[in-house]
Scaffold this motif. Structure first.
Motif, PDB file in Angstrom:
ATOM      1  N   THR A 142     -16.605  35.910  56.583  1.00 26.80           N
ATOM      2  CA  THR A 142     -16.734  37.133  57.377  1.00 26.80           C
ATOM      3  C   THR A 142     -16.713  36.821  58.868  1.00 26.80           C
ATOM      4  O   THR A 142     -15.991  37.463  59.641  1.00 26.80           O
ATOM      5  CB  THR A 142     -18.025  37.889  57.002  1.00 26.80           C
ATOM      6  N   ASN A 143     -17.493  35.838  59.290  1.00 28.89           N
ATOM      7  CA  ASN A 143     -17.530  35.507  60.710  1.00 28.89           C
ATOM      8  C   ASN A 143     -16.220  34.905  61.191  1.00 28.89           C
ATOM      9  O   ASN A 143     -15.812  35.118  62.342  1.00 28.89           O
ATOM     10  CB  ASN A 143     -18.697  34.568  61.011  1.00 28.89           C
ATOM     11  N   LYS A 144     -15.549  34.142  60.343  1.00 28.74           N
ATOM     12  CA  LYS A 144     -14.224  33.632  60.735  1.00 28.74           C
ATOM     13  C   LYS A 144     -13.255  34.779  60.993  1.00 28.74           C
ATOM     14  O   LYS A 144     -12.482  34.768  61.955  1.00 28.74           O
ATOM     15  CB  LYS A 144     -13.669  32.705  59.640  1.00 28.74           C
ATOM     16  N   PHE A 145     -13.293  35.779  60.113  1.00 30.60           N
ATOM     17  CA  PHE A 145     -12.434  36.952  60.255  1.00 30.60           C
ATOM     18  C   PHE A 145     -12.777  37.721  61.532  1.00 30.60           C
ATOM     19  O   PHE A 145     -11.894  38.108  62.310  1.00 30.60           O
ATOM     20  CB  PHE A 145     -12.584  37.853  59.033  1.00 30.60           C
ATOM     21  N   LEU A 146     -14.059  37.920  61.771  1.00 30.78           N
ATOM     22  CA  LEU A 146     -14.483  38.741  62.909  1.00 30.78           C
ATOM     23  C   LEU A 146     -14.325  38.033  64.253  1.00 30.78           C
ATOM     24  O   LEU A 146     -14.252  38.703  65.293  1.00 30.78           O
ATOM     25  CB  LEU A 146     -15.952  39.139  62.732  1.00 30.78           C
ATOM     26  N   SER A 147     -14.280  36.708  64.255  1.00 31.28           N
ATOM     27  CA  SER A 147     -14.311  35.956  65.509  1.00 31.28           C
ATOM     28  C   SER A 147     -13.176  36.314  66.456  1.00 31.28           C
ATOM     29  O   SER A 147     -13.324  36.229  67.676  1.00 31.28           O
ATOM     30  CB  SER A 147     -14.286  34.445  65.222  1.00 31.28           C
ATOM     31  N   ARG A 148     -12.045  36.745  65.927  1.00 32.94           N
ATOM     32  CA  ARG A 148     -10.902  37.086  66.793  1.00 32.94           C
ATOM     33  C   ARG A 148     -11.031  38.463  67.431  1.00 32.94           C
ATOM     34  O   ARG A 148     -10.268  38.802  68.341  1.00 32.94           O
ATOM     35  CB  ARG A 148      -9.607  36.983  65.987  1.00 32.94           C
ATOM     36  N   TYR A 149     -11.990  39.270  66.948  1.00 29.01           N
ATOM     37  CA  TYR A 149     -12.135  40.641  67.453  1.00 29.01           C
ATOM     38  C   TYR A 149     -13.327  40.823  68.392  1.00 29.01           C
ATOM     39  O   TYR A 149     -13.337  41.750  69.201  1.00 29.01           O
ATOM     40  CB  TYR A 149     -12.290  41.625  66.282  1.00 29.01           C
ATOM     41  N   VAL A 150     -14.348  39.972  68.269  1.00 32.68           N
ATOM     42  CA  VAL A 150     -15.590  40.201  68.993  1.00 32.68           C
ATOM     43  C   VAL A 150     -15.536  39.662  70.420  1.00 32.68           C
ATOM     44  O   VAL A 150     -14.661  38.868  70.773  1.00 32.68           O
ATOM     45  CB  VAL A 150     -16.789  39.568  68.254  1.00 32.68           C
ATOM     46  N   SER A 151     -16.509  40.084  71.216  1.00 31.75           N
ATOM     47  CA  SER A 151     -16.602  39.621  72.601  1.00 31.75           C
ATOM     48  C   SER A 151     -17.097  38.179  72.660  1.00 31.75           C
ATOM     49  O   SER A 151     -16.613  37.378  73.469  1.00 31.75           O
ATOM     50  CB  SER A 151     -17.566  40.517  73.390  1.00 31.75           C
ATOM     51  N   THR A 152     -18.073  37.844  71.817  1.00 34.55           N
ATOM     52  CA  THR A 152     -18.711  36.528  71.861  1.00 34.55           C
ATOM     53  C   THR A 152     -19.105  36.077  70.461  1.00 34.55           C
ATOM     54  O   THR A 152     -19.578  36.878  69.667  1.00 34.55           O
ATOM     55  CB  THR A 152     -19.989  36.554  72.734  1.00 34.55           C
ATOM     56  N   VAL A 153     -18.917  34.788  70.214  1.00 38.45           N
ATOM     57  CA  VAL A 153     -19.442  34.147  69.006  1.00 38.45           C
ATOM     58  C   VAL A 153     -20.572  33.217  69.447  1.00 38.45           C
ATOM     59  O   VAL A 153     -20.382  32.381  70.340  1.00 38.45           O
ATOM     60  CB  VAL A 153     -18.371  33.332  68.264  1.00 38.45           C
ATOM     61  N   ALA A 154     -21.756  33.386  68.859  1.00 39.75           N
ATOM     62  CA  ALA A 154     -22.885  32.503  69.135  1.00 39.75           C
ATOM     63  C   ALA A 154     -23.092  31.596  67.925  1.00 39.75           C
ATOM     64  O   ALA A 154     -23.036  32.057  66.782  1.00 39.75           O
ATOM     65  CB  ALA A 154     -24.149  33.319  69.395  1.00 39.75           C
ATOM     66  N   VAL A 155     -23.311  30.301  68.161  1.00 39.68           N
ATOM     67  CA  VAL A 155     -23.454  29.352  67.056  1.00 39.68           C
ATOM     68  C   VAL A 155     -24.812  28.671  67.095  1.00 39.68           C
ATOM     69  O   VAL A 155     -25.418  28.494  68.161  1.00 39.68           O
ATOM     70  CB  VAL A 155     -22.332  28.286  67.054  1.00 39.68           C
ATOM     71  N   SER A 156     -25.281  28.272  65.915  1.00 38.24           N
ATOM     72  CA  SER A 156     -26.601  27.645  65.773  1.00 38.24           C
ATOM     73  C   SER A 156     -26.574  26.143  65.965  1.00 38.24           C
ATOM     74  O   SER A 156     -27.553  25.551  66.401  1.00 38.24           O
ATOM     75  CB  SER A 156     -27.187  27.953  64.392  1.00 38.24           C
ATOM     76  N   PHE A 157     -25.442  25.510  65.607  1.00 38.02           N
ATOM     77  CA  PHE A 157     -25.345  24.058  65.656  1.00 38.02           C
ATOM     78  C   PHE A 157     -24.370  23.634  66.753  1.00 38.02           C
ATOM     79  O   PHE A 157     -23.225  24.100  66.795  1.00 38.02           O
ATOM     80  CB  PHE A 157     -24.879  23.499  64.312  1.00 38.02           C
ATOM     81  N   GLU A 158     -24.845  22.766  67.617  1.00 37.12           N
ATOM     82  CA  GLU A 158     -23.982  22.264  68.690  1.00 37.12           C
ATOM     83  C   GLU A 158     -22.812  21.502  68.074  1.00 37.12           C
ATOM     84  O   GLU A 158     -22.989  20.649  67.204  1.00 37.12           O
ATOM     85  CB  GLU A 158     -24.793  21.348  69.609  1.00 37.12           C
ATOM     86  N   GLY A 159     -21.622  21.814  68.505  1.00 42.19           N
ATOM     87  CA  GLY A 159     -20.418  21.189  67.972  1.00 42.19           C
ATOM     88  C   GLY A 159     -19.638  22.102  67.056  1.00 42.19           C
ATOM     89  O   GLY A 159     -18.435  21.902  66.846  1.00 42.19           O
ATOM     90  N   SER A 160     -20.292  23.135  66.509  1.00 44.52           N
ATOM     91  CA  SER A 160     -19.572  24.034  65.610  1.00 44.52           C
ATOM     92  C   SER A 160     -18.776  25.098  66.364  1.00 44.52           C
ATOM     93  O   SER A 160     -18.122  25.934  65.751  1.00 44.52           O
ATOM     94  CB  SER A 160     -20.523  24.686  64.604  1.00 44.52           C
ATOM     95  N   GLU A 161     -18.812  25.028  67.694  1.00 42.58           N
ATOM     96  CA  GLU A 161     -17.969  25.921  68.493  1.00 42.58           C
ATOM     97  C   GLU A 161     -16.494  25.763  68.129  1.00 42.58           C
ATOM     98  O   GLU A 161     -15.713  26.724  68.186  1.00 42.58           O
ATOM     99  CB  GLU A 161     -18.138  25.629  70.004  1.00 42.58           C
ATOM    100  N   LEU A 162     -16.117  24.546  67.736  1.00 46.51           N
ATOM    101  CA  LEU A 162     -14.717  24.262  67.415  1.00 46.51           C
ATOM    102  C   LEU A 162     -14.237  24.979  66.159  1.00 46.51           C
ATOM    103  O   LEU A 162     -13.036  25.024  65.897  1.00 46.51           O
ATOM    104  CB  LEU A 162     -14.525  22.751  67.248  1.00 46.51           C
ATOM    105  N   SER A 163     -15.169  25.534  65.400  1.00 44.38           N
ATOM    106  CA  SER A 163     -14.805  26.245  64.173  1.00 44.38           C
ATOM    107  C   SER A 163     -14.217  27.627  64.453  1.00 44.38           C
ATOM    108  O   SER A 163     -13.763  28.300  63.530  1.00 44.38           O
ATOM    109  CB  SER A 163     -16.041  26.404  63.268  1.00 44.38           C
TER     110      SER A 163
END
Length: 369
Positions: A130-151
């Motif tokens: 779900t979050n992978k799908f939504l990531s292209r539409y939202v203003s910001t993606v916030a992540v819990s683990f440092e380094g997972s920004e690349l996902s």
């Protein structure tokens, strides 16, 4: 600020959203909220208990193999988008934040299409569909683990915030934690818990290692079995030991978990993201037994992040036994240097200001700064 919160299915998606709401209230007492969840998820029970207005849509997740159920899911998604647009138009939020689970899909997608600023928060080291799908539409993606920004290569903006549950436990009163357990203040406490509903494999290991606990009489062991496993686990331990020793406490559930965590020296647990956020915020060493029954095996990925940093030991469920678990506990609790080192590494991973960072981003989006 007017905020729509969405996320559901499990407490790991719900409690971070509640933590964000509480941080908003702390910074702006006039904040108004609407939580949009699923009709079938745990959120329909938990959110109203938090005194947050709740509305629901009917939505299910995609099956990962070919199934006619996926056609029904697409239909529910489209209906959910339509219903969400109506709810959003009525509430008129300044910002929408999704904290995971398939209910976020139609709600956040609808908000993005209406031009409302949106944030999604990814709790796990491996992001969900779900979050992978939504990531292209939202203003910001916030992540819990440092380094997972690349996902999230297609996202407009990705920030590392940690998990907002980390902020919730920071104010927990450890003295109340000891008192609620009936354990003397500043005792050494090993908390063994298999999640809110319990876990059979962990409960079996609890039972198996119970006879060995007399070798660590200076340590108080707290077994949290889950309601369904409580009676059997307690009786099996009694049948092994004859009676319940004073330093072993068997409980079906803990209602004040933040306070109990604040009193804990070492925790044995699954590796759900919200729980890991709480224990790293408090700097608690851990022995993690990832659930093998989760999508993408994401709990093991979460656990390995802590193991790599030296904050945790990982035992896979297939390798779990009472003796293996006891030896791991003994190694840590018998060596103050090891315990202290793990605690320091755990605290370094913690983000106690996580909820504040997310609210800051919400304010940035709503003010256009």
């Amino acid at each position: 600020m007017r905020v729509v919160l969405t996320g559901g299915g499990t407490g790991g998606h719900i409690y971070p959203a509640v933590a964000v709401a509480r941080q908003c209230e702390a910074e702006d007492p006039d904040s108004a909220f609407l939580y949009i969840g699923g009709t079938r998820g745990l959120e329909s029970k938990l959110v109203p208990q938090e005194q947050i207005p709740f509305q629901s849509i009917d939505i299910t997740g995609f099956r990962r193999k070919l199934s006619t159920e996926n056609i029904k899911t697409v239909i529910r998604f489209l209906k959910g988008v339509k219903t969400s647009k109506r709810m959003l138009a009525e509430f008129k939020p300044d910002v929408v934040i999704g904290t995971g689970g398939y209910v976020c899909g139609p709600v956040v997608y609808a908000a993005a299409k209406l031009g409302i600023p949106c944030i999604i928060h990814e709790q796990n080291a491996i992001p969900g569909l779900t979050n992978k799908f939504l990531s292209r539409y939202v203003s910001t993606v916030a992540v819990s683990f440092e380094g997972s920004e690349l996902s999230f290569p297609k996202a407009k903006r990705v920030i590392y915030t940690g998990n907002p549950r980390a902020t919730t436990v920071q104010s927990a009163n450890r003295e109340r934690g000891f008192a609620s357990l009936g354990i003397p203040l500043n005792s050494s406490v090993v908390l063994v818990v298999g999640g809110s509903r319990g876990a059979k494999a962990i409960n079996d290991a609890m039972i198996d290692m119970a006879p060995q606990l007399e070798q660590l009489k200076h340590v108080h062991f707290v077994y949290v079995t889950g309601e369904n496993y409580f009676e059997k686990t307690r009786e099996d331990i009694r049948s092994k030991l004859g009676s319940m020793p004073n330093h072993l406490h068997v409980l079906p559930y803990v209602h004040n978990m933040p306070e109990v965590l604040a009193a804990t020296s070492l925790i044995v647990n699954r590796a759900g993201a919200s729980f890991l956020a709480e224990i790293t915020s408090l700097g608690i060493p851990s022995i993690l037994i990832p659930s093998p029954n989760v999508t993408n095996n994401h709990q093991e990925a979460n656990a390995r992040q802590l193991e790599k940093a030296g904050a945790a030991r990982v035992i896979l469920e297939k390798d779990l036994s009472g003796n293996r678990l006891y030896q791991s506990i003994k190694e840590i609790m018998s060596d103050q240097k090891v315990q202290q080192g793990m605690s320091e590494q755990s605290r370094r991973l913690g983000k106690p200001d996580s909820a504040n960072l997310i609210v800051e981003e919400m304010c940035r989006l709503t003010t256009g700064r």
